[in-house]
Design a protein around this motif. Structure first.
Motif, PDB file in Angstrom:
ATOM      1  N   LYS A   1       9.142   0.387  -6.551  1.00  7.40           N
ATOM      2  CA  LYS A   1       9.357  -0.858  -7.283  1.00  7.40           C
ATOM      3  C   LYS A   1       9.257  -0.591  -8.775  1.00  7.40           C
ATOM      4  O   LYS A   1       8.532   0.311  -9.201  1.00  7.40           O
ATOM      5  N   VAL A   2       9.984  -1.392  -9.547  1.00 10.83           N
ATOM      6  CA  VAL A   2       9.877  -1.365 -11.005  1.00 10.83           C
ATOM      7  C   VAL A   2       9.245  -2.682 -11.448  1.00 10.83           C
ATOM      8  O   VAL A   2       9.677  -3.754 -11.031  1.00 10.83           O
ATOM      9  N   ILE A   3       8.197  -2.582 -12.259  1.00 13.39           N
ATOM     10  CA  ILE A   3       7.549  -3.775 -12.808  1.00 13.39           C
ATOM     11  C   ILE A   3       7.514  -3.626 -14.325  1.00 13.39           C
ATOM     12  O   ILE A   3       6.967  -2.655 -14.850  1.00 13.39           O
ATOM     13  N   MET A   4       8.120  -4.587 -15.017  1.00 15.52           N
ATOM     14  CA  MET A   4       8.142  -4.563 -16.481  1.00 15.52           C
ATOM     15  C   MET A   4       7.846  -5.952 -17.017  1.00 15.52           C
ATOM     16  O   MET A   4       7.899  -6.936 -16.284  1.00 15.52           O
TER      17      MET A   4
ATOM     18  N   ASP B   1       0.846  -1.195   0.000  1.00 17.45           N
ATOM     19  CA  ASP B   1       0.000   0.000   0.000  1.00 17.45           C
ATOM     20  C   ASP B   1       0.883   1.246   0.000  1.00 17.45           C
ATOM     21  O   ASP B   1       1.804   1.356   0.802  1.00 17.45           O
ATOM     22  N   GLY B   2       0.614   2.157  -0.915  1.00 14.49           N
ATOM     23  CA  GLY B   2       1.391   3.389  -1.002  1.00 14.49           C
ATOM     24  C   GLY B   2       2.564   3.334  -1.957  1.00 14.49           C
ATOM     25  O   GLY B   2       3.255   4.340  -2.148  1.00 14.49           O
ATOM     26  N   ASP B   3       2.808   2.192  -2.586  1.00 16.24           N
ATOM     27  CA  ASP B   3       3.944   2.062  -3.505  1.00 16.24           C
ATOM     28  C   ASP B   3       3.797   2.971  -4.725  1.00 16.24           C
ATOM     29  O   ASP B   3       2.702   3.129  -5.281  1.00 16.24           O
ATOM     30  N   ILE B   4       4.924   3.538  -5.134  1.00 15.86           N
ATOM     31  CA  ILE B   4       5.025   4.212  -6.427  1.00 15.86           C
ATOM     32  C   ILE B   4       5.812   3.268  -7.341  1.00 15.86           C
ATOM     33  O   ILE B   4       6.922   2.855  -7.018  1.00 15.86           O
ATOM     34  N   ILE B   5       5.207   2.896  -8.447  1.00 10.69           N
ATOM     35  CA  ILE B   5       5.756   1.884  -9.340  1.00 10.69           C
ATOM     36  C   ILE B   5       6.166   2.540 -10.654  1.00 10.69           C
ATOM     37  O   ILE B   5       5.451   3.387 -11.183  1.00 10.69           O
ATOM     38  N   MET B   6       7.316   2.141 -11.165  1.00  6.14           N
ATOM     39  CA  MET B   6       7.713   2.582 -12.505  1.00  6.14           C
ATOM     40  C   MET B   6       7.583   1.413 -13.472  1.00  6.14           C
ATOM     41  O   MET B   6       7.928   0.279 -13.134  1.00  6.14           O
ATOM     42  N   THR B   7       7.077   1.689 -14.675  1.00  5.01           N
ATOM     43  CA  THR B   7       6.970   0.655 -15.695  1.00  5.01           C
ATOM     44  C   THR B   7       7.370   1.219 -17.042  1.00  5.01           C
ATOM     45  O   THR B   7       7.418   2.446 -17.233  1.00  5.01           O
ATOM     46  N   HIS B   8       7.659   0.326 -17.979  1.00  2.46           N
ATOM     47  CA  HIS B   8       8.171   0.698 -19.299  1.00  2.46           C
ATOM     48  C   HIS B   8       7.467  -0.150 -20.342  1.00  2.46           C
ATOM     49  O   HIS B   8       7.210  -1.329 -20.126  1.00  2.46           O
ATOM     50  N   CYS B   9       7.137   0.448 -21.475  1.00  5.51           N
ATOM     51  CA  CYS B   9       6.487  -0.228 -22.595  1.00  5.51           C
ATOM     52  C   CYS B   9       5.047  -0.624 -22.229  1.00  5.51           C
ATOM     53  O   CYS B   9       4.430  -0.006 -21.351  1.00  5.51           O
ATOM     54  N   HIS B  10       4.520  -1.647 -22.899  1.00  5.24           N
ATOM     55  CA  HIS B  10       3.121  -2.027 -22.720  1.00  5.24           C
ATOM     56  C   HIS B  10       3.050  -3.535 -22.544  1.00  5.24           C
ATOM     57  O   HIS B  10       3.035  -4.296 -23.515  1.00  5.24           O
ATOM     58  N   SER B  11       3.033  -3.974 -21.305  1.00  4.55           N
ATOM     59  CA  SER B  11       3.006  -5.397 -20.978  1.00  4.55           C
ATOM     60  C   SER B  11       1.706  -5.733 -20.273  1.00  4.55           C
ATOM     61  O   SER B  11       1.413  -5.196 -19.202  1.00  4.55           O
TER      62      SER B  11
ATOM     63  N   THR C   1      14.677  -0.936 -21.374  1.00  8.55           N
ATOM     64  CA  THR C   1      14.443  -1.742 -20.177  1.00  8.55           C
ATOM     65  C   THR C   1      15.727  -1.896 -19.362  1.00  8.55           C
ATOM     66  O   THR C   1      15.730  -1.753 -18.131  1.00  8.55           O
ATOM     67  N   ALA C   2      16.837  -2.191 -20.030  1.00  5.17           N
ATOM     68  CA  ALA C   2      18.108  -2.419 -19.336  1.00  5.17           C
ATOM     69  C   ALA C   2      18.566  -1.172 -18.591  1.00  5.17           C
ATOM     70  O   ALA C   2      19.082  -1.257 -17.467  1.00  5.17           O
ATOM     71  N   LEU C   3      18.381  -0.006 -19.189  1.00  2.10           N
ATOM     72  CA  LEU C   3      18.788   1.238 -18.525  1.00  2.10           C
ATOM     73  C   LEU C   3      17.958   1.491 -17.270  1.00  2.10           C
ATOM     74  O   LEU C   3      18.486   1.936 -16.246  1.00  2.10           O
ATOM     75  N   ILE C   4      16.675   1.218 -17.350  1.00  4.37           N
ATOM     76  CA  ILE C   4      15.817   1.398 -16.182  1.00  4.37           C
ATOM     77  C   ILE C   4      16.203   0.410 -15.083  1.00  4.37           C
ATOM     78  O   ILE C   4      16.280   0.770 -13.899  1.00  4.37           O
ATOM     79  N   ALA C   5      16.483  -0.840 -15.450  1.00  7.17           N
ATOM     80  CA  ALA C   5      16.892  -1.847 -14.466  1.00  7.17           C
ATOM     81  C   ALA C   5      18.216  -1.470 -13.819  1.00  7.17           C
ATOM     82  O   ALA C   5      18.402  -1.636 -12.605  1.00  7.17           O
ATOM     83  N   LEU C   6      19.146  -0.972 -14.613  1.00  2.96           N
ATOM     84  CA  LEU C   6      20.443  -0.534 -14.084  1.00  2.96           C
ATOM     85  C   LEU C   6      20.260   0.624 -13.102  1.00  2.96           C
ATOM     86  O   LEU C   6      20.852   0.634 -12.013  1.00  2.96           O
TER      87      LEU C   6
ATOM     88  N   ILE D   1      10.035  -8.675 -13.047  1.00  2.00           N
ATOM     89  CA  ILE D   1       9.662  -8.932 -14.440  1.00  2.00           C
ATOM     90  C   ILE D   1       8.464  -9.875 -14.449  1.00  2.00           C
ATOM     91  O   ILE D   1       8.513 -10.976 -13.876  1.00  2.00           O
ATOM     92  N   ALA D   2       7.381  -9.457 -15.087  1.00  2.00           N
ATOM     93  CA  ALA D   2       6.171 -10.275 -15.195  1.00  2.00           C
ATOM     94  C   ALA D   2       6.157 -10.932 -16.573  1.00  2.00           C
ATOM     95  O   ALA D   2       6.137 -10.240 -17.591  1.00  2.00           O
ATOM     96  N   ALA D   3       6.203 -12.270 -16.593  1.00  2.00           N
ATOM     97  CA  ALA D   3       6.307 -12.955 -17.884  1.00  2.00           C
ATOM     98  C   ALA D   3       5.734 -14.366 -17.828  1.00  2.00           C
ATOM     99  O   ALA D   3       6.019 -15.114 -16.890  1.00  2.00           O
TER     100      ALA D   3
END
Length: 322
Positions: free
Chosen positions: A196-199, A125-135, A216-221, A232-234
Motif C-alpha cells: 500500500k502507498v500512504i501519503m 498485518d505484514g504490509d509493506i507501505i511506501m510513503t513520500h514527504c513528511h505528513s 507524489t504524482a509519479l509514485i501514485a502513477l 491519501i490521509a488528509a
C-alpha cells in the motif's frame, strides 16, 4: 500599525519552511492570530480588528499552495468578523478570536487521531507501505497500525530537494517501525514489493485531485501500474473551496538554490534554468481513497466534503480583505 514580533517570526518560519507540513502550518497560523489578539495594545475593537486583518494578510502571503493556511485563517477570522460586525467591544472581540484559534488548533490535533483510527483499519498485518514527504496524518496511520500489533515495514522516499523523507524515516524508526530509506527515483523499482502507498496532501480539489509534495504524482502513477492501493490521509481543512468555482491551485515555485547551491549555480552556463516546483497534482483516478477525520471517502466525494465544510460562504470577500 505594529504587529507583535511573534507574528512576524511565525510568518517568516512558514515562508522559509522552518515550519512545514500543511497541518503544522495551519496550526501555526491560527496560533499567530491568537498571540496577536492576546498581546495587542489596541485601545478599541476597531484597532484590534485592523491588526488582525494585517496579521492575516501577512500570514496568507507566505505559502500560496497549502490551502490549510488560508482555511485556518478563515476559521478564526470569520468568527472575529461576525463578532466585530455585531459591535463586539474590544475584550469580547479579543476573547472570540483567541477562543476560535484555540478551537481550530484543538480540532486539528484531534483530526490526526481520528484519521489514524480510520486509516489503520485499512492496514493489514505484514504490509509493506511506501510513503513520500513528511505528513503527520500519514505517519499517524502507520503508528496506529503498529500500535494495533500489525507487523509493518515502511519504504520512505528521500523527498528532494528539502529531504523531508529524512524526518519521516527518523520519526517512524524512533517509534520502533522498520524503515527502508530510498532515493526518490527508486520508487518504481521498489513498488513491486509494496502492498500500500500512504501519503498526505497539502490541498485537495473539488474533483478529488491531490496537490502534494513534488513526486507524489509519479509514485501514485507507479502504484496504479502495479495495482497497489493509494491512500491519501488528509484533514478536511485541506480541501480547497475555491476549486468549486473553477479556480486553479497555484503551484509554488521555490528558490533554485534549494536544488543547486548558489556557489555552484554561479559557475553554470547562463542558459541553464533551474526550476523547483514544490508540489505536483495527482489526478483522482490515481487515488483509491482519501482518509479524513470524518471517515474514508473516494476521491469523487471531495465535493461533498467541501459543501459540508464550507457551503458557499467562500463566494464572499475574505475576512482580512474587506
Amino acid at each position: 500599525m505594529t504587529l507583535v514580533k511573534e507574528v512576524y517570526e511565525i510568518a517568516e518560519k512558514i515562508k522559509n519552511m522552518e515550519i512545514r507540513g500543511a497541518g503544522k502550518i495551519a496550526r501555526s497560523a491560527a496560533l499567530a492570530l491568537q498571540i496577536q489578539a492576546e498581546k495587542s495594545k489596541a485601545k478599541t475593537a476597531e484597532e484590534l480588528w485592523k491588526e488582525l486583518k494585517e496579521a492575516a494578510k501577512l500570514l496568507h502571503s507566505t505559502r500560496p499552495t497549502a490551502v490549510s493556511l488560508p482555511n485556518a485563517l478563515r476559521y478564526v477570522m470569520y468568527r472575529g468578523k461576525i463578532a466585530y460586525q455585531g459591535r463586539a467591544d474590544l475584550e469580547q472581540l479579543r476573547f472570540i478570536v483567541i477562543n476560535a484559534a484555540k478551537e481550530f488548533i484543538h480540532n486539528s490535533e484531534k483530526a490526526i487521531e481520528r484519521i489514524a483510527e480510520f486509516g489503520a483499519k485499512r492496514i493489514e498485518d505484514g504490509d509493506i507501505i511506501m510513503t513520500h514527504c513528511h505528513s503527520k496524518a500519514a505517519i499517524g496511520v502507520m503508528k496506529k497500525a503498529w500500535d494495533d500489533g500489525k507487523d509493518i515495514k515502511v519504504i520512505v522516499t528521500e523527498t528532494r530537494p528539502k529531504w523531508q523523507g529524512k524526518l519521516t524515516a527518523k520519526e517512524l524508526a524512533e517509534y520502533g517501525i522498520p524503515v527502508i530509506y530510498v532515493v526518490d527515483s527508486a520508487a518504481r523499482h521498489y513498488m513491486k514489493m509494496t502492498d500500500k502507498v500512504i501519503m498526505g496532501a497539502d490541498s485537495i480539489t473539488a474533483n478529488g485531485a491531490v496537490i502534494n509534495k513534488i513526486g507524489t504524482a509519479l509514485i501514485a502513477l507507479t502504484a496504479k501500474e502495479h495495482r497497489v492501493w493509494v491512500m491519501i490521509a488528509a484533514e478536511t481543512y485541506k480541501f480547497h473551496p475555491e476549486t468549486m468555482l473553477g479556480q486553479l491551485v497555484e503551484i509554488e515555485m521555490r528558490d533554485p538554490h534549494e536544488v543547486i547551491p548558489k556557489e555552484e549555480l554561479e559557475t553554470w552556463p547562463k542558459n541553464i534554468e533551474v526550476w523547483n516546483p514544490a508540489f505536483d497534482v495527482t489526478p483522482p483516478e490515481y487515488v483509491d481513497v482519501i482518509i479524513t477525520e470524518k471517515g474514508v471517502i473516494p476521491p469523487y466525494a471531495a465535493i461533498d466534503i467541501l459543501k459540508e465544510e464550507f457551503g458557499w460562504a467562500f463566494k464572499y470577500t475574505e475576512p482580512w480583505e474587506d
